[in-house]
Write a protein that holds these residues in place. Structure first.
Motif, PDB file in Angstrom:
ATOM      1  N   LEU A 248     -23.575   8.772  23.406  1.00 18.49           N
ATOM      2  CA  LEU A 248     -24.675   7.584  23.136  1.00 18.49           C
ATOM      3  C   LEU A 248     -24.352   6.533  23.133  1.00 18.49           C
ATOM      4  CD1 LEU A 248     -27.308   9.661  21.556  1.00 18.49           C
ATOM      5  CD2 LEU A 248     -26.540   9.982  23.768  1.00 18.49           C
ATOM      6  N   SER A 249     -23.705   5.624  22.592  1.00 18.51           N
ATOM      7  CA  SER A 249     -22.971   4.528  22.195  1.00 18.51           C
ATOM      8  C   SER A 249     -22.426   4.182  23.442  1.00 18.51           C
ATOM      9  CB  SER A 249     -22.057   3.888  21.567  1.00 18.51           C
ATOM     10  OG  SER A 249     -23.058   3.828  20.133  1.00 18.51           O
ATOM     11  N   VAL A 250     -21.423   5.300  23.848  1.00 20.90           N
ATOM     12  CA  VAL A 250     -20.789   5.226  24.710  1.00 20.90           C
ATOM     13  C   VAL A 250     -22.227   4.515  26.428  1.00 20.90           C
ATOM     14  CG1 VAL A 250     -18.821   5.544  26.751  1.00 20.90           C
ATOM     15  CG2 VAL A 250     -18.016   5.425  24.220  1.00 20.90           C
ATOM     16  N   ILE A 251     -22.661   5.737  26.206  1.00 19.17           N
ATOM     17  CA  ILE A 251     -23.394   5.388  27.929  1.00 19.17           C
ATOM     18  C   ILE A 251     -24.180   4.541  28.024  1.00 19.17           C
ATOM     19  CG2 ILE A 251     -25.684   7.259  28.474  1.00 19.17           C
ATOM     20  CD1 ILE A 251     -24.266   9.277  27.877  1.00 19.17           C
ATOM     21  N   VAL A 252     -24.611   4.059  26.461  1.00 17.42           N
ATOM     22  CA  VAL A 252     -25.584   2.703  26.574  1.00 17.42           C
ATOM     23  C   VAL A 252     -25.210   1.713  27.330  1.00 17.42           C
ATOM     24  CG1 VAL A 252     -26.917   1.575  25.291  1.00 17.42           C
ATOM     25  CG2 VAL A 252     -26.986   2.914  24.786  1.00 17.42           C
ATOM     26  N   VAL A 253     -23.598   1.532  26.781  1.00 17.71           N
ATOM     27  CA  VAL A 253     -22.369   0.442  27.333  1.00 17.71           C
ATOM     28  C   VAL A 253     -21.938   0.463  28.680  1.00 17.71           C
ATOM     29  CG1 VAL A 253     -20.598  -0.458  27.388  1.00 17.71           C
ATOM     30  CG2 VAL A 253     -21.701  -0.158  24.879  1.00 17.71           C
ATOM     31  N   LYS A 254     -22.149   1.693  28.810  1.00 19.58           N
ATOM     32  CA  LYS A 254     -21.478   1.959  29.948  1.00 19.58           C
ATOM     33  C   LYS A 254     -22.729   1.328  31.371  1.00 19.58           C
ATOM     34  CE  LYS A 254     -17.096   4.317  30.163  1.00 19.58           C
ATOM     35  NZ  LYS A 254     -16.817   3.619  30.449  1.00 19.58           N
ATOM     36  N   SER A 255     -23.623   2.434  30.710  1.00 20.82           N
ATOM     37  CA  SER A 255     -24.885   1.812  31.763  1.00 20.82           C
ATOM     38  C   SER A 255     -25.583  -0.266  31.580  1.00 20.82           C
ATOM     39  CB  SER A 255     -25.938   2.776  31.030  1.00 20.82           C
ATOM     40  OG  SER A 255     -25.850   3.423  31.494  1.00 20.82           O
ATOM     41  N   LEU A 310     -14.491   0.176  23.797  1.00 24.59           N
ATOM     42  CA  LEU A 310     -14.217  -0.773  23.377  1.00 24.59           C
ATOM     43  C   LEU A 310     -14.264  -1.882  25.087  1.00 24.59           C
ATOM     44  CD1 LEU A 310     -11.885   0.070  20.616  1.00 24.59           C
ATOM     45  CD2 LEU A 310     -14.104  -1.086  20.119  1.00 24.59           C
ATOM     46  N   THR A 311     -13.101  -1.575  25.703  1.00 26.51           N
ATOM     47  CA  THR A 311     -13.340  -1.921  27.214  1.00 26.51           C
ATOM     48  C   THR A 311     -14.722  -1.914  27.764  1.00 26.51           C
ATOM     49  OG1 THR A 311     -10.682  -1.100  27.212  1.00 26.51           O
ATOM     50  CG2 THR A 311     -12.310  -2.424  29.244  1.00 26.51           C
ATOM     51  N   ALA A 312     -15.028  -1.170  27.448  1.00 31.19           N
ATOM     52  CA  ALA A 312     -16.174  -1.467  28.346  1.00 31.19           C
ATOM     53  C   ALA A 312     -17.861  -2.114  27.766  1.00 31.19           C
ATOM     54  CB  ALA A 312     -17.092   0.022  28.521  1.00 31.19           C
ATOM     55  N   ALA A 313     -17.211  -2.695  26.085  1.00 31.37           N
ATOM     56  CA  ALA A 313     -18.190  -3.630  25.733  1.00 31.37           C
ATOM     57  C   ALA A 313     -17.732  -4.832  25.449  1.00 31.37           C
ATOM     58  CB  ALA A 313     -18.540  -2.901  24.558  1.00 31.37           C
ATOM     59  N   ALA A 342     -15.120   3.558  16.035  1.00 27.70           N
ATOM     60  CA  ALA A 342     -14.926   2.690  16.572  1.00 27.70           C
ATOM     61  C   ALA A 342     -16.293   2.373  17.875  1.00 27.70           C
ATOM     62  CB  ALA A 342     -14.411   3.365  18.780  1.00 27.70           C
ATOM     63  N   THR A 343     -17.299   3.179  17.481  1.00 22.87           N
ATOM     64  CA  THR A 343     -18.517   3.384  17.689  1.00 22.87           C
ATOM     65  C   THR A 343     -19.219   2.183  16.879  1.00 22.87           C
ATOM     66  OG1 THR A 343     -18.311   6.223  17.970  1.00 22.87           O
ATOM     67  CG2 THR A 343     -20.109   5.047  17.231  1.00 22.87           C
ATOM     68  N   ASN A 344     -19.015   2.113  15.977  1.00 22.62           N
ATOM     69  CA  ASN A 344     -19.616   1.085  14.710  1.00 22.62           C
ATOM     70  C   ASN A 344     -19.343   0.116  15.678  1.00 22.62           C
ATOM     71  OD1 ASN A 344     -21.543   2.322  13.156  1.00 22.62           O
ATOM     72  ND2 ASN A 344     -19.579   2.755  11.823  1.00 22.62           N
ATOM     73  N   ALA A 345     -17.931  -0.554  15.811  1.00 23.71           N
ATOM     74  CA  ALA A 345     -17.729  -1.486  16.414  1.00 23.71           C
ATOM     75  C   ALA A 345     -18.450  -2.080  17.900  1.00 23.71           C
ATOM     76  CB  ALA A 345     -16.067  -1.694  16.741  1.00 23.71           C
ATOM     77  N   VAL A 346     -18.321  -0.970  18.313  1.00 25.60           N
ATOM     78  CA  VAL A 346     -20.017  -1.650  19.585  1.00 25.60           C
ATOM     79  C   VAL A 346     -20.636  -1.736  19.255  1.00 25.60           C
ATOM     80  CG1 VAL A 346     -20.090  -0.127  21.739  1.00 25.60           C
ATOM     81  CG2 VAL A 346     -17.487   0.211  20.638  1.00 25.60           C
ATOM     82  N   ARG A 347     -21.340  -0.952  18.512  1.00 25.49           N
ATOM     83  CA  ARG A 347     -22.693  -1.470  17.890  1.00 25.49           C
ATOM     84  C   ARG A 347     -23.279  -2.144  17.193  1.00 25.49           C
ATOM     85  NH1 ARG A 347     -24.792   4.696  16.499  1.00 25.49           N
ATOM     86  NH2 ARG A 347     -26.753   3.451  15.917  1.00 25.49           N
ATOM     87  N   HIS A 348     -22.390  -2.472  16.475  1.00 28.46           N
ATOM     88  CA  HIS A 348     -22.638  -3.677  15.373  1.00 28.46           C
ATOM     89  C   HIS A 348     -22.301  -4.981  15.424  1.00 28.46           C
ATOM     90  CE1 HIS A 348     -25.445  -0.357  13.934  1.00 28.46           C
ATOM     91  NE2 HIS A 348     -24.236   0.122  13.653  1.00 28.46           N
ATOM     92  N   SER A 349     -20.781  -4.843  15.924  1.00 28.03           N
ATOM     93  CA  SER A 349     -20.192  -6.015  15.394  1.00 28.03           C
ATOM     94  C   SER A 349     -19.877  -7.334  16.117  1.00 28.03           C
ATOM     95  CB  SER A 349     -18.382  -5.772  15.221  1.00 28.03           C
ATOM     96  OG  SER A 349     -17.845  -5.016  16.862  1.00 28.03           O
ATOM     97  N   GLY A 350     -20.533  -6.957  17.182  1.00 26.35           N
ATOM     98  CA  GLY A 350     -20.336  -8.637  18.249  1.00 26.35           C
ATOM     99  C   GLY A 350     -19.084  -8.849  18.096  1.00 26.35           C
ATOM    100  N   ALA A 351     -17.560  -8.000  18.313  1.00 27.67           N
ATOM    101  CA  ALA A 351     -16.440  -8.867  18.779  1.00 27.67           C
ATOM    102  C   ALA A 351     -16.473  -8.620  19.774  1.00 27.67           C
ATOM    103  CB  ALA A 351     -15.643  -7.196  17.431  1.00 27.67           C
ATOM    104  N   SER A 352     -15.266  -9.537  20.067  1.00 23.67           N
ATOM    105  CA  SER A 352     -14.449  -9.481  20.826  1.00 23.67           C
ATOM    106  C   SER A 352     -12.792  -8.773  20.621  1.00 23.67           C
ATOM    107  CB  SER A 352     -13.727 -11.433  21.596  1.00 23.67           C
ATOM    108  OG  SER A 352     -12.884 -11.823  20.348  1.00 23.67           O
TER     109      SER A 352
END
Length: 428
Positions: A248-255, A310-313, A342-352
C-alpha cells in the motif's frame, strides 16, 4: 391354552416356553441394534470432530470413562449379608441393619467424592474412609461368613480414594487387617478374601489413574490445538501486516507521482499507473500465498522492490552486497527485514538517501539499512512490523536493533547465523 397352526399341512404347537424364548430373542436383537446405532452415531461424531480439527472426545463414546455410578453395582456383594438378616441367621439383626445402612452411606459418599479431586483430597474424605474401615472390621469381625465380603468393597473404596505413592502402604494395611479378621473365621479359606481385597483396590486405582491420565492427555491435546491455531493466527496477521504495509505504501507513492506528472507528461503518468496495476496484482498473489502459509520473501526480489519503492518516493537507494550466497531460509528472513525497513523509510523518514548494506561471513550475516531522514521510526506507531521482525529473527537465533544513526538519520541492523537451523530452535 395352546395355539395351533398349520404350515404346509404339518401341525405345529407353540406353547408359552417358545413364546418366552422368542420374546427374549427379540429383546436381545433390539439391544444389539441399539448398541450398533449408538456406536455408529459416536463414530460419525468423531469423524466430524476430526474433520473440524478438534481433539477426540473419549468421554462421549458408547462406554465412556469410569464414574461413580460404575462402582455402585459392587454393593451387590452385600446381598449375602442382607439375606442372612432376612432369614434370621444374624444375631442382633437391628445392629446388622444399622451397620449395613452406615456402610452403604459411607461407601456411596466415598465413591462420589473420589471423582472430584478437591473433594477426594479433603480431610473429610479421609475420615469417611477411616469410618468405613471401622464399620467393616466391626461387622466382619462380629458376624463372619458373608459379612467378610465387605472387605473387598473396602479395598475398592480405598483404591478409588487413595492415589499415588500413598496407595501401596494403605492397601497393604487394609489387606493385612482383612487377612487377620477373615483368618479367625475361615482359616486358610480366608485367602480368597485377602486376594479379593488387594486386587479390588489395586485394579480400581489403576483403572481410575489410567482414565485420569487419558483425560489429561485429551485436555493437553486440545490445548496444543488451540496453541497451534493461535500461532497460525499470529503468523497470518504478521505476514499480512508486512505484505500490505509495503504494498500500500508503494501504491500511494506511485499514485502521488502519477498525479504530479500527469498534467505535463501523460505517458510517464501512464507508466506509473501500469506500475500500480502490477504492484496490485503481485500483492494479490502474495496474499494468496500468505493464506496458505507457503510464502517466503526472496531477498533478491525484496531488494528490487525496495529500489523501486524508494526511487518512486524520491529517495536514492544504495545497495551493497558482499559475502557468499546465503541459504534460502536466511535470505527469506532478511527479505522481510528489507521490506519492512524500506516501507518505514518511504512512509516516515523524509530521507533523500537510503543505504542497504549486506555483509556475509562464514558464520554470521549482517544487514544494515540506514537513511538520512529526520523521522525516527521508533518514535512513530509502527504497529506489529518491527515486533514481528524481532520474533522472526529471535526464533532463528538472530537479533534486530533499531535506533538513530551516529551521523543522523535512522538505522536498522539485523544479524543472523549463516545457518538459522543451527542458531535457534525455531521456538519463541
Amino acid at each position: 391354552m395352546t395355539e395351533h397352526t398349520r404350515t404346509g399341512g404339518t401341525r405345529t404347537e407353540e406353547g408359552p416356553d417358545m413364546r418366552g424364548k422368542g420374546a427374549a430373542a427379540d429383546r436381545k436383537a433390539d439391544r444389539k441394534a441399539e448398541w450398533a446405532a449408538r456406536k455408529a452415531e459416536w463414530r460419525a461424531s468423531e469423524k466430524a470432530r476430526k474433520a473440524r480439527g478438534e481433539a477426540p472426545d473419549y468421554g462421549s463414546g458408547p462406554m465412556g470413562p469410569p464414574n461413580a455410578f460404575t462402582l455402585l453395582p459392587w454393593l451387590l456383594l452385600g446381598m449375602g449379608a442382607i439375606s442372612n438378616i432376612v432369614h434370621g441367621e444374624t444375631p442382633d439383626p437391628w445392629v446388622g441393619v444399622a451397620g449395613l445402612l452406615v456402610f452403604n452411606s459411607l461407601y456411596v459418599t466415598l465413591v462420589f467424592r473420589a471423582f472430584h479431586k478437591p473433594a477426594r483430597e479433603a480431610a473429610a474424605t479421609r475420615w469417611c474412609l477411616g469410618a468405613l474401615a471401622a464399620v467393616t472390621c466391626a461387622m466382619a469381625g462380629g458376624y463372619g461368613g458373608d459379612w467378610l465380603l465387605f472387605f473387598p468393597l473396602l479395598g475398592l473404596a480405598t483404591g478409588a480414594v487413595v492415589r499415588g505413592r500413598g496407595l501401596a502402604p494403605v492397601m497393604f494395611t487394609v489387606t493385612a487387617v482383612a487377612g487377620v479378621v477373615a483368618g479367625l473365621w475361615e482359616g486358610w479359606d480366608a485367602l480368597g478374601i485377602v486376594y479379593g481385597t488387594f486386587l479390588s483396590g489395586m485394579v480400581t486405582a489403576a483403572i481410575l489413574a489410567l482414565a485420569e491420565t487419558v483425560r489429561e492427555l485429551r485436555e493437553t491435546r486440545q490445548e496444543l490445538a488451540r496453541a497451534a491455531v493461535d500461532q497460525e493466527r499470529l503468523r497470518f496477521s504478521r505476514d499480512l501486516h508486512d505484505l500490505l504495509g509495503h504494498t500500500l505504501s508503494v501504491i500511494v507513492v506511485k499514485s502521488e507521482a502519477a498525479r504530479r506528472i500527469a498534467p505535463r507528461d501523460v505517458d510517464a503518468a501512464l507508466d506509473q499507473v501500469r506500475d500500480i496495476e502490477s504492484v496490485g496484482r503481485q500483492a494479490l498473489t502474495e496474499i494468496r500465498e500468505a493464506v496458505t502459509g507457503y510464502r517466503e520473501a526472496s531477498l533478491a526480489a525484496e531488494l528490487d522492490r525496495a529500489r523501486a519503492a524508494l526511487t518512486a518516493a524520491g529517495i536514492e537507494p544504495v545497495v551493497r552486497q558482499s559475502g557468499p550466497p546465503l541459504p534460502p531460509q536466511t535470505a527469506a528472513l532478511l527479505g522481510w527485514v528489507v521490506r519492512e525497513a524500506a516501507t518505514n523509510a518511504v512512509r516516515h523518514s523524509g530521507a533523500s538517501r537510503c543505504e542497504i548494506e549486506l555483509d556475509g561471513t562464514g558464520d554470521r550475516v549482517r544487514l544494515v539499512i540506514t537513511d538520512n531522514g529526520t523521522g525516527a521510526v521508533g518514535s512513530t506507531p509502527s504497529g506489529c512490523g518491527l515486533t514481528g521482525l524481532r520474533e522472526r529473527l529471535a526464533a532463528s537465533g538472530g537479533t534486530l536493533t533499531t535506533g538513530p544513526a551516529a551521523d543522523g538519520g535512522f538505522r536498522v541492523t539485523a544479524e543472523l547465523p549463516a545457518d538459522p537451523a543451527a542458531g535457534g530452535d525455531g521456538t519463541h
